[in-house]
Design a protein around this motif. Structure first.
Motif, mmCIF file in Angstrom:
data_model
loop_
_atom_site.group_PDB
_atom_site.id
_atom_site.type_symbol
_atom_site.label_atom_id
_atom_site.label_comp_id
_atom_site.label_asym_id
_atom_site.label_seq_id
_atom_site.Cartn_x
_atom_site.Cartn_y
_atom_site.Cartn_z
ATOM 1 N N THR A 6 44.527 -65.084 43.912
ATOM 2 C CA THR A 6 43.775 -65.862 42.924
ATOM 3 C C THR A 6 42.355 -65.322 42.833
ATOM 4 O O THR A 6 41.895 -64.608 43.736
ATOM 5 C CB THR A 6 43.721 -67.345 43.330
ATOM 6 N N SER A 7 41.674 -65.671 41.780
ATOM 7 C CA SER A 7 40.283 -65.257 41.625
ATOM 8 C C SER A 7 39.436 -65.745 42.792
ATOM 9 O O SER A 7 38.514 -65.058 43.233
ATOM 10 C CB SER A 7 39.710 -65.793 40.314
ATOM 11 N N LEU A 42 39.276 -63.328 45.825
ATOM 12 C CA LEU A 42 38.668 -62.004 45.702
ATOM 13 C C LEU A 42 37.434 -61.851 46.582
ATOM 14 O O LEU A 42 37.274 -60.841 47.261
ATOM 15 C CB LEU A 42 38.347 -61.691 44.245
ATOM 16 N N TRP A 67 37.672 -55.257 40.701
ATOM 17 C CA TRP A 67 38.649 -55.956 39.873
ATOM 18 C C TRP A 67 38.255 -55.906 38.412
ATOM 19 O O TRP A 67 37.114 -55.695 38.062
ATOM 20 C CB TRP A 67 38.860 -57.388 40.330
ATOM 21 N N ARG A 95 37.802 -57.832 35.043
ATOM 22 C CA ARG A 95 37.488 -59.211 34.666
ATOM 23 C C ARG A 95 38.451 -59.767 33.622
ATOM 24 O O ARG A 95 38.804 -60.930 33.649
ATOM 25 C CB ARG A 95 36.069 -59.284 34.096
#
Length: 117
Positions: free
Chosen positions: A40-41, A44, A55, A57
């Motif tokens: 999941t974000s 990160l 990553w 966006r």
């Protein structure tokens, strides 16, 4: 069946990252992609704590170097081998991630790539 538009960018990013690492380490190497994992974000930033992480966006895509790269990168950049968790590792990872992001970003739309630091 539709093709995944991220896959060509993933390969191009791998090649750009490989070229960046070859330049940084001053040696030939082959960078292979590991098994993809779903994150999941929110994960990160946590993952960036012990690895170089870049990553995209706008797309569901991130690429990271595992922690075993830290001693190699620190030796090349600082002249001493650091291990994950050593003092200075966070700064090293941030610097390498920023440089790698700049190098890899040429394969993504403007402002599509980021590093967490």
């Amino acid at each position: 069946m539709s093709s995944n538009p991220t896959l060509p960018r993933l390969e191009a990013t791998r090649e750009a990252l490989q070229q960046f690492l070859q330049t940084l380490l001053n040696q030939e190497l082959t960078l292979e992609l590991g098994t993809p994992a779903t994150v999941t974000s929110d994960q990160l930033n946590e993952l960036a704590g012990d690895r170089v992480l870049i990553w995209a966006r706008s797309e569901p895509f991130a690429i990271g170097l595992t922690p075993d790269w830290i001693p190699l990168l620190s030796q090349a950049m600082l002249g001493e081998a650091l291990n994950p968790g050593d003092e200075g590792t966070d700064d090293l990872l941030g610097e390498v991630a920023a440089q790698a992001t700049a190098r890899c970003a040429t394969h993504w739309p403007p402002k599509a790539c980021a590093c967490p630091r």
